[in-house]
Design a protein around this motif. Structure first.
Motif, PDB file in Angstrom:
ATOM      1  N   PHE A  20      43.828  28.107  46.080  1.00 29.13           N
ATOM      2  CA  PHE A  20      44.450  27.646  44.685  1.00 29.13           C
ATOM      3  C   PHE A  20      45.944  28.318  44.508  1.00 29.13           C
ATOM      4  CE2 PHE A  20      39.951  26.715  43.985  1.00 29.13           C
ATOM      5  CZ  PHE A  20      40.063  25.451  43.300  1.00 29.13           C
ATOM      6  N   SER A  21      46.334  29.265  45.512  1.00 30.07           N
ATOM      7  CA  SER A  21      47.540  29.880  45.428  1.00 30.07           C
ATOM      8  C   SER A  21      47.478  30.941  44.148  1.00 30.07           C
ATOM      9  CB  SER A  21      48.487  29.112  45.415  1.00 30.07           C
ATOM     10  OG  SER A  21      48.844  28.196  46.598  1.00 30.07           O
ATOM     11  N   VAL A  22      46.372  31.688  44.040  1.00 27.54           N
ATOM     12  CA  VAL A  22      46.231  32.633  42.840  1.00 27.54           C
ATOM     13  C   VAL A  22      45.692  33.785  43.510  1.00 27.54           C
ATOM     14  CG1 VAL A  22      45.514  30.798  41.281  1.00 27.54           C
ATOM     15  CG2 VAL A  22      43.705  31.841  42.282  1.00 27.54           C
ATOM     16  N   ASP A  23      45.592  35.120  42.751  1.00 29.11           N
ATOM     17  CA  ASP A  23      45.307  36.310  42.988  1.00 29.11           C
ATOM     18  C   ASP A  23      43.874  36.358  43.093  1.00 29.11           C
ATOM     19  OD1 ASP A  23      44.402  39.239  42.174  1.00 29.11           O
ATOM     20  OD2 ASP A  23      46.420  39.349  43.099  1.00 29.11           O
ATOM     21  N   PRO A  24      43.034  36.807  44.244  1.00 27.92           N
ATOM     22  CA  PRO A  24      41.778  36.944  44.258  1.00 27.92           C
ATOM     23  C   PRO A  24      40.894  37.433  43.029  1.00 27.92           C
ATOM     24  CG  PRO A  24      42.612  37.944  46.413  1.00 27.92           C
ATOM     25  CD  PRO A  24      43.593  37.662  45.244  1.00 27.92           C
ATOM     26  N   LYS A  25      41.675  38.333  42.244  1.00 29.19           N
ATOM     27  CA  LYS A  25      41.017  38.905  40.833  1.00 29.19           C
ATOM     28  C   LYS A  25      41.005  37.685  39.952  1.00 29.19           C
ATOM     29  CE  LYS A  25      42.264  43.631  41.146  1.00 29.19           C
ATOM     30  NZ  LYS A  25      42.496  44.770  40.665  1.00 29.19           N
ATOM     31  N   THR A  26      41.802  36.578  40.064  1.00 25.91           N
ATOM     32  CA  THR A  26      41.441  35.344  39.252  1.00 25.91           C
ATOM     33  C   THR A  26      40.369  34.870  39.658  1.00 25.91           C
ATOM     34  OG1 THR A  26      44.100  35.169  38.775  1.00 25.91           O
ATOM     35  CG2 THR A  26      42.902  33.358  38.477  1.00 25.91           C
ATOM     36  N   VAL A  27      40.191  34.642  40.752  1.00 22.19           N
ATOM     37  CA  VAL A  27      38.811  33.987  41.396  1.00 22.19           C
ATOM     38  C   VAL A  27      37.589  34.731  40.841  1.00 22.19           C
ATOM     39  CG1 VAL A  27      37.618  33.202  43.362  1.00 22.19           C
ATOM     40  CG2 VAL A  27      40.215  33.258  43.458  1.00 22.19           C
ATOM     41  N   SER A  28      37.522  36.210  40.946  1.00 22.83           N
ATOM     42  CA  SER A  28      36.751  36.753  39.908  1.00 22.83           C
ATOM     43  C   SER A  28      36.296  36.512  38.835  1.00 22.83           C
ATOM     44  CB  SER A  28      36.935  38.205  40.363  1.00 22.83           C
ATOM     45  OG  SER A  28      36.682  38.608  41.692  1.00 22.83           O
ATOM     46  N   SER A  29      37.546  36.327  37.991  1.00 24.93           N
ATOM     47  CA  SER A  29      37.592  35.888  36.636  1.00 24.93           C
ATOM     48  C   SER A  29      36.858  34.567  36.078  1.00 24.93           C
ATOM     49  CB  SER A  29      38.847  35.741  36.033  1.00 24.93           C
ATOM     50  OG  SER A  29      39.374  37.214  35.850  1.00 24.93           O
ATOM     51  N   TRP A  30      37.156  33.608  37.289  1.00 31.36           N
ATOM     52  CA  TRP A  30      36.630  32.505  37.044  1.00 31.36           C
ATOM     53  C   TRP A  30      35.170  32.360  37.209  1.00 31.36           C
ATOM     54  CZ3 TRP A  30      40.413  29.519  40.934  1.00 31.36           C
ATOM     55  CH2 TRP A  30      41.726  29.408  40.384  1.00 31.36           C
ATOM     56  N   GLY A  31      34.552  33.125  38.140  1.00 30.24           N
ATOM     57  CA  GLY A  31      33.169  33.462  38.360  1.00 30.24           C
ATOM     58  C   GLY A  31      32.560  34.052  37.249  1.00 30.24           C
ATOM     59  N   ASP A  32      33.362  35.026  36.568  1.00 37.71           N
ATOM     60  CA  ASP A  32      32.749  35.611  35.209  1.00 37.71           C
ATOM     61  C   ASP A  32      32.616  34.641  34.152  1.00 37.71           C
ATOM     62  OD1 ASP A  32      32.736  38.097  36.763  1.00 37.71           O
ATOM     63  OD2 ASP A  32      34.759  38.732  36.010  1.00 37.71           O
ATOM     64  N   MET A  33      33.668  33.767  34.010  1.00 36.17           N
ATOM     65  CA  MET A  33      33.510  32.871  32.803  1.00 36.17           C
ATOM     66  C   MET A  33      32.742  31.574  33.149  1.00 36.17           C
ATOM     67  SD  MET A  33      37.862  32.273  32.176  1.00 36.17           S
ATOM     68  CE  MET A  33      38.044  31.710  33.734  1.00 36.17           C
TER      69      MET A  33
END
Length: 68
Positions: A20-33
């Motif tokens: 997705f060309s994003v930071d891995p922390k963004t992916v973690s946020s997606w999981g949290d959401m």
């Protein structure tokens, strides 16, 4: 939540982030959401179902605008 099928491929946050060309922390946020299902390894690391990631990618890519 049921455990994934043993044939299901699990992706690391960095692998999802690269798709997705994003930071891995963004992916973690997606999981949290709840945008992606998070599966925790025995060591507590996050993993994501490849099938869900690819489905989200398929939906997300058409939204990106082309530059004129």
């Amino acid at each position: 939540m049921d455990l994934p099928d043993s044939s299901e491929v699990l992706l690391k946050p960095a692998e999802v982030a690269a798709l997705f060309s994003v930071d891995p922390k963004t992916v973690s946020s997606w999981g949290d959401m709840g945008k992606l299902t998070v599966i925790r390894t025995l060591g507590g690391h996050r993993r994501y179902l490849e099938s869900e990631v690819m489905a989200l990618r398929k939906v997300s890519l058409p939204r990106q605008r082309k530059e004129d």
